[in-house]
Write a protein that holds these residues in place. Structure first.
Motif, PDB file in Angstrom:
ATOM      1  N   VAL A 141       0.958  -1.360  -0.051  1.00 52.66           N
ATOM      2  CA  VAL A 141      -0.060   0.157   0.085  1.00 52.66           C
ATOM      3  C   VAL A 141       1.026   1.194   0.078  1.00 52.66           C
ATOM      4  O   VAL A 141       1.711   1.325   0.880  1.00 52.66           O
ATOM      5  CB  VAL A 141      -0.847  -0.052   1.096  1.00 52.66           C
ATOM      6  N   THR A 142       0.872   2.110  -0.925  1.00 56.76           N
ATOM      7  CA  THR A 142       1.755   3.093  -1.001  1.00 56.76           C
ATOM      8  C   THR A 142       0.867   4.577  -1.702  1.00 56.76           C
ATOM      9  O   THR A 142       0.007   4.507  -2.487  1.00 56.76           O
ATOM     10  CB  THR A 142       2.927   3.007  -1.948  1.00 56.76           C
ATOM     11  N   TRP A 151      -5.639   1.699  12.791  1.00 56.37           N
ATOM     12  CA  TRP A 151      -4.610   2.485  11.961  1.00 56.37           C
ATOM     13  C   TRP A 151      -3.432   1.906  12.276  1.00 56.37           C
ATOM     14  O   TRP A 151      -2.864   1.573  13.496  1.00 56.37           O
ATOM     15  CB  TRP A 151      -4.616   3.731  12.420  1.00 56.37           C
ATOM     16  N   VAL A 152      -2.475   1.680  11.205  1.00 59.46           N
ATOM     17  CA  VAL A 152      -1.152   1.440  11.396  1.00 59.46           C
ATOM     18  C   VAL A 152      -0.334   2.390  10.880  1.00 59.46           C
ATOM     19  O   VAL A 152      -0.765   2.924   9.919  1.00 59.46           O
ATOM     20  CB  VAL A 152      -0.858  -0.063  10.842  1.00 59.46           C
ATOM     21  N   GLU A 153       0.697   2.981  11.509  1.00 57.35           N
ATOM     22  CA  GLU A 153       1.600   4.001  10.934  1.00 57.35           C
ATOM     23  C   GLU A 153       2.602   3.466   9.835  1.00 57.35           C
ATOM     24  O   GLU A 153       3.259   2.394  10.053  1.00 57.35           O
ATOM     25  CB  GLU A 153       2.538   4.502  12.084  1.00 57.35           C
ATOM     26  N   ALA A 154       2.645   4.147   8.722  1.00 57.34           N
ATOM     27  CA  ALA A 154       3.228   3.605   7.574  1.00 57.34           C
ATOM     28  C   ALA A 154       4.735   4.177   7.676  1.00 57.34           C
ATOM     29  O   ALA A 154       4.874   5.038   8.574  1.00 57.34           O
ATOM     30  CB  ALA A 154       2.543   4.366   6.233  1.00 57.34           C
ATOM     31  N   GLU A 155       5.503   3.703   6.745  1.00 56.97           N
ATOM     32  CA  GLU A 155       7.036   4.040   6.459  1.00 56.97           C
ATOM     33  C   GLU A 155       6.925   5.452   5.816  1.00 56.97           C
ATOM     34  O   GLU A 155       6.426   5.225   4.801  1.00 56.97           O
ATOM     35  CB  GLU A 155       7.804   2.756   6.154  1.00 56.97           C
ATOM     36  N   ARG A 193       6.346  10.174   0.450  1.00 55.11           N
ATOM     37  CA  ARG A 193       5.868   8.847  -0.023  1.00 55.11           C
ATOM     38  C   ARG A 193       5.906   8.050   1.162  1.00 55.11           C
ATOM     39  O   ARG A 193       6.656   7.910   1.860  1.00 55.11           O
ATOM     40  CB  ARG A 193       6.765   8.440  -1.253  1.00 55.11           C
ATOM     41  N   PHE A 194       4.544   7.519   1.192  1.00 54.21           N
ATOM     42  CA  PHE A 194       4.455   6.427   2.372  1.00 54.21           C
ATOM     43  C   PHE A 194       4.102   5.107   1.868  1.00 54.21           C
ATOM     44  O   PHE A 194       3.701   4.870   0.837  1.00 54.21           O
ATOM     45  CB  PHE A 194       3.181   6.836   3.514  1.00 54.21           C
ATOM     46  N   SER A 195       4.513   3.996   2.590  1.00 51.29           N
ATOM     47  CA  SER A 195       4.201   2.806   2.086  1.00 51.29           C
ATOM     48  C   SER A 195       4.140   1.699   3.112  1.00 51.29           C
ATOM     49  O   SER A 195       4.752   2.062   4.314  1.00 51.29           O
ATOM     50  CB  SER A 195       5.015   2.094   1.255  1.00 51.29           C
ATOM     51  N   VAL A 207     -11.441  -1.780   3.292  1.00 51.14           N
ATOM     52  CA  VAL A 207     -11.536  -0.373   3.134  1.00 51.14           C
ATOM     53  C   VAL A 207     -10.258   0.195   3.298  1.00 51.14           C
ATOM     54  O   VAL A 207     -10.142   0.616   4.640  1.00 51.14           O
ATOM     55  CB  VAL A 207     -13.010   0.487   3.719  1.00 51.14           C
ATOM     56  N   LEU A 208      -9.501   0.825   2.341  1.00 55.22           N
ATOM     57  CA  LEU A 208      -8.302   1.223   2.544  1.00 55.22           C
ATOM     58  C   LEU A 208      -8.400   2.840   2.702  1.00 55.22           C
ATOM     59  O   LEU A 208      -9.035   3.356   1.919  1.00 55.22           O
ATOM     60  CB  LEU A 208      -7.175   0.859   1.561  1.00 55.22           C
TER      61      LEU A 208
END
Lengths: 418, 418
Positions: A315-316, A339-343, A355-357, A368-369
Motif C-alpha cells: 500500500v503506497t 490504524w497502522v503507521e506507515a513508513e 511517499r508512504f508505504s 476499506v483502505l
C-alpha cells in the motif's frame, strides 16, 4: 514456458488468518518461476543494434498511455486542467512532462528575450527585470508541491466519483524549483511601509491576477526560472513564475509580468468568484492560502483490480502539507476503525510530497483502505464527515478529506464515502 | 525604451578595490531600468488565447538548443555517449530528457510484458522475476548521481580542451530512482556462502556484462523501475536497470536481464579492456567502483563571456561523491592560492549532486576560478598535478581533478591547466 507464479505464496497463505494483517518490510513477495521452466533463448533485443542516441529523450512507447488527462471547457479557449496520473507514478518527483496544468486562457507564447517583470506601486523605485538580469541573481532551490485549490473537488459531490485517483486528485505535482528569492528584488525597489499586499499579474490571455500578502512575498517567494533542473516548461509559467511554497496553485502565478504593491487586496475575479468557500454561516472563506495536510493511497486505488493471487501488497501513496513537513501517515484497512503507521520515505522535506508505504496482506477479504496525514503543526487530515461539518456542502475548493478505497472479495477497488 | 541597466552598479563599483572579493549572499545585483523608461503596452501574449493543454509536456521552443550533445563512433552502431548540458541547468535534478547516455550498442527495444530478470549461479533456487512481479515488491527511492567512469577524460590530454563544461564533464546526471531493493530477491533465491560476486548482464545488442561484489548488491543495490517519478526512459535501462549508488556508470547495468552469482569476477571486456587505469608501476587499477569526490563550476564556465558590465556574479556549480555526502566546497578566484567556502544548497544528500554557490565580484581583472569538493570521509578533490602524480599519464578513466576556468580582462573564459 508455463509460469506457476505465486504458487508457493498461496501455500504460505493457507496457514494465515483471514483478517487483514500488516507485516514488516523485510518480507518479500514470492513471485517467481523456477529456472528449469525457462527456455534459454536470447531475447530479440540482443540480436541487433539498438536505437540511436537522442538530443532530448522521451518516454518508452510502451508507456504511451501514461499521460495527463485533459478536462477543458469547450466554450472558453484554453480554460481547464490536465491531471497528473498519480496512480502510475512512484517516488516523489513529478517529471516535467506530467506536471499538472491549470490554465484560464491557454499557454501563452512568451519570448524570454523581451519578457520583463515590473515591480511598482508602493515602492521607492519602480523597477523592471529582464530574464537575463534575473539569471545573474543568487538562485535558491526548493523541492515542493504545487496544488490547485480546486484539486479533489469531486469529493464535495453527493456520490463518490469512480475516476482514477489521478483524475480526481492529480491537480497536484511536486518538483525541484530554482529561481531568485523575491525579497532581493523587493529590497532593491524599496518596499514602503504602507504596502501590505501585492497584485501579481500574468502575461497570459486571461491577464490572470491575484492578491498576495507582502509578508509571504518577502520571506518565502521565489521567482522560479527552473523546474527539475531545466528551464520552466511553457505550461508551468515559462519564462518565469511566482512560487509560493505550500500555497494554493492560483497564487503561484505563471508567466509573471507585474507585481504592484498595494495596501489592500484587489478583490480580483480569481479571489472572489473562485477559490473561495461558501460556509454554512453564509459567509465565504477567502484567502485561505496554505493547502492543508492531505494524503492519498495511489496504489492500490480506484479502478484497479488486485490480481487473482492473494498475498502481500504494497500500500503506497503520497502525503503533503502546505504548513510544513509530514510527521506521520496512518493507514487503515478497515475504514478507519484501526490504524497502522506507515513508513515514510526519506528525505522528508518541508511542503513537499512524502511517499508512504506499508505491506498489506490481502487474501480476498472485504477491506476499506484509507490514509491519514498528520503534519508537523499537529494538524491531522479530517474525515469527509468532519470536513463537511466544518465547511458545509456549498464548497467547491480546498477539499482535503480522507479518501476511502473499497476492496471487494474479487479484488475490485471502488471509491466510497464512509 | 532605452535600458540604462547597471549604471548604478558601475557607480557603486568605482569605489571598490580591483582584487576579486567575495561578498555576502544578501547583496542583490542591481540590474534594472526605471518604470519611467517603460512603454505601458500589453505584450502580444495577452492579446489572444494561448496554446492548448497537452498530454505530455515538452520544453519551450526557445530552449530548443538545450540538448544532449552526441559523440558517437560511426563505425559501431550505437556506440558512444550523449552529454548532459550541465552549464545550462540549475538545481540538482537532471530532467529525464537530458540525462546523459552511454551505450555500447544502442538503445534496445524491450517489451516490459515479456522481459524477465533471472537470478542464477550460486543460489539455492534460481528464480526469474517479471516486471509485473517486481512492481508488487516494496519500493525504495534514492536520489543519486550516476557518472560514467570515462567522464571528464579529456582532462588526461596534454592540453586543455575548450569544449563547453557539459561536453567534457556531462557524463554525470542526478535523478530520483525508485525500485526494488535487490536483497529481497537475493534472499528469496538464497545466496550460497561461496558467492562473492555476481555477473550482471544487459539485454542489449552488446550483451554488456560486468562483475559486481555481492556485498554491494546485498546492501545497496536497487532494481530501478522509475526515474524522477515516471517509468525509466529507454536510454536509461527501460524496463529495469541495476542501480548501485555512487559506483561508476558501467556497473549500473541498464536493461538488466540476468545476475549470475559466482566466486570470482568474470574478467569481462568492460572490466579489463575498459574502465581500468594503467598506473606508472605498469599495473592496472581495476574494480575502482566508487566515483571519487568531484566538483565543477558550471557558471561561469568555459566558452561563456561575462557581460560588459563588471559587478557581482554568482559562481555556481555541482559537487558529488560516490562515498557519501559532500561536506564542503571551496572556491578560488586566484587559481588555488586562496579559497572561500561556498554555500551548499539543502538538502545535502548521500551520493547525490550538491549545488554550491558564492557571489563573486568581478570588475575586469584576470582571474582563475576553481572549485574543490570535500566529502564526509575527509577525501578532498585533488589538483590535476596531484592526480597525475598518483596515476601517471596512461589513464583514460576516473578523472576527478580540480577544473580551472581562466577569466581574462575581457570576461572571456577558457579552460586552462595549472
Amino acid at each position: 514456458m508455463s509460469k506457476q507464479r505465486l504458487k508457493s505464496r498461496r501455500q504460505f497463505l493457507q496457514g494465515t488468518a483471514l483478517s487483514s494483517v500488516f507485516l514488516g518490510f523485510s518480507l518479500p513477495v514470492k513471485a517467481q518461476s523456477s529456472l528449469t521452466e525457462l527456455q534459454q533463448i536470447l531475447p530479440e533485443s540482443m540480436l541487433k543494434p539498438g536505437a540511436n542516441f537522442s538530443n532530448y529523450g522521451q518516454p518508452s512507447i510502451y508507456e504511451k498511455d501514461i499521460i495527463r488527462w485533459i478536462s477543458a471547457n469547450p466554450n472558453v479557449p484554453g480554460n481547464g486542467v490536465s491531471w497528473t496520473p498519480l496512480e502510475e507514478l512512484q517516488g516523489t518527483i513529478t517529471p516535467n512532462g506530467l506536471h499538472y496544468e491549470r490554465h484560464h486562457n491557454g499557454v501563452p507564447d512568451i519570448n524570454p528575450s523581451t519578457h520583463e517583470i515590473m515591480i511598482d506601486g508602493l515602492v521607492d523605485t519602480p523597477l523592471t527585470f529582464s530574464i537575463d538580469a534575473l539569471k545573474r541573481y543568487p538562485q535558491t532551490t526548493k523541492i515542493c508541491f504545487i496544488e490547485c485549490g480546486g484539486n479533489s473537488n469531486a469529493g464535495w459531490r453527493s456520490s463518490p466519483i469512480q475516476s482514477a485517483a489521478g483524475y480526481v486528485h492529480g491537480l497536484v505535482s511536486n518538483a525541484e524549483w530554482t529561481g531568485v528569492p523575491l525579497k532581493l528584488l523587493l529590497n532593491e525597489c524599496g518596499v514602503q511601509p504602507r504596502a501590505k499586499w501585492a497584485i501579481a499579474e500574468a502575461a497570459d490571455g486571461a491577464a490572470l491576477n491575484v492578491s498576495v500578502p507582502i509578508e509571504k512575498l518577502m520571506n518565502y517567494a521565489i521567482l522560479a526560472l527552473y523546474q527539475n533542473g531545466e528551464r520552466l516548461r511553457p505550461e508551468n509559467g515559462y519564462p518565469v513564475r511566482l512560487l509560493l511554497p505550500g500555497w494554493e496553485g492560483i497564487v503561484n502565478v505563471k508567466w509573471l509580468r507585474q507585481l504592484t504593491l498595494v495596501e489592500e487586496p484587489a478583490m480580483t475575479r480569481d479571489e472572489t468568484a473562485q477559490y473561495t468557500d461558501l460556509l454554512p454561516s453564509g459567509k465565504a472563506r477567502q484567502f485561505s492560502f496554505p493547502m492543508q495536510a492531505k494524503s492519498l493511497i495511489t496504489s492500490p486505488s480506484v479502478g484497479m483490480t488486485l490480481p487473482d493471487n492473494p498475498g502481500i501488497y504494497q500500500v503506497t501513496g503520497l502525503a503533503w502539507s502546505g504548513n510544513g513537513k509530514i510527521s506521520k501517515v496512518d493507514v487503515s484497512a478497515d475504514g478507519g476503525k484501526t490504524w497502522v503507521e506507515a513508513e515514510l520515505q526519506a528525505p522528508i522535506l518541508d511542503k513537499a510530497f512524502t511517499r508512504f508505504s506499508l505491506p498489506w496482506q490481502w487474501q480476498g477479504q472485504y477491506a476499506v483502505l484509507q490514509s491519514r496525514a498528520t503534519d508537523e503543526t499537529g494538524y491531522q487530515q479530517p474525515t469527509r464527515e468532519a470536513l463537511i461539518t466544518e465547511r458545509g456542502d456549498n464548497s467547491f475548493f480546498h477539499y482535503n478529506a480522507i479518501v476511502s478505497w473499497e476492496v471487494n472479495e474479487d479484488g475490485q477497488i471502488s471509491h466510497i464515502y464512509l
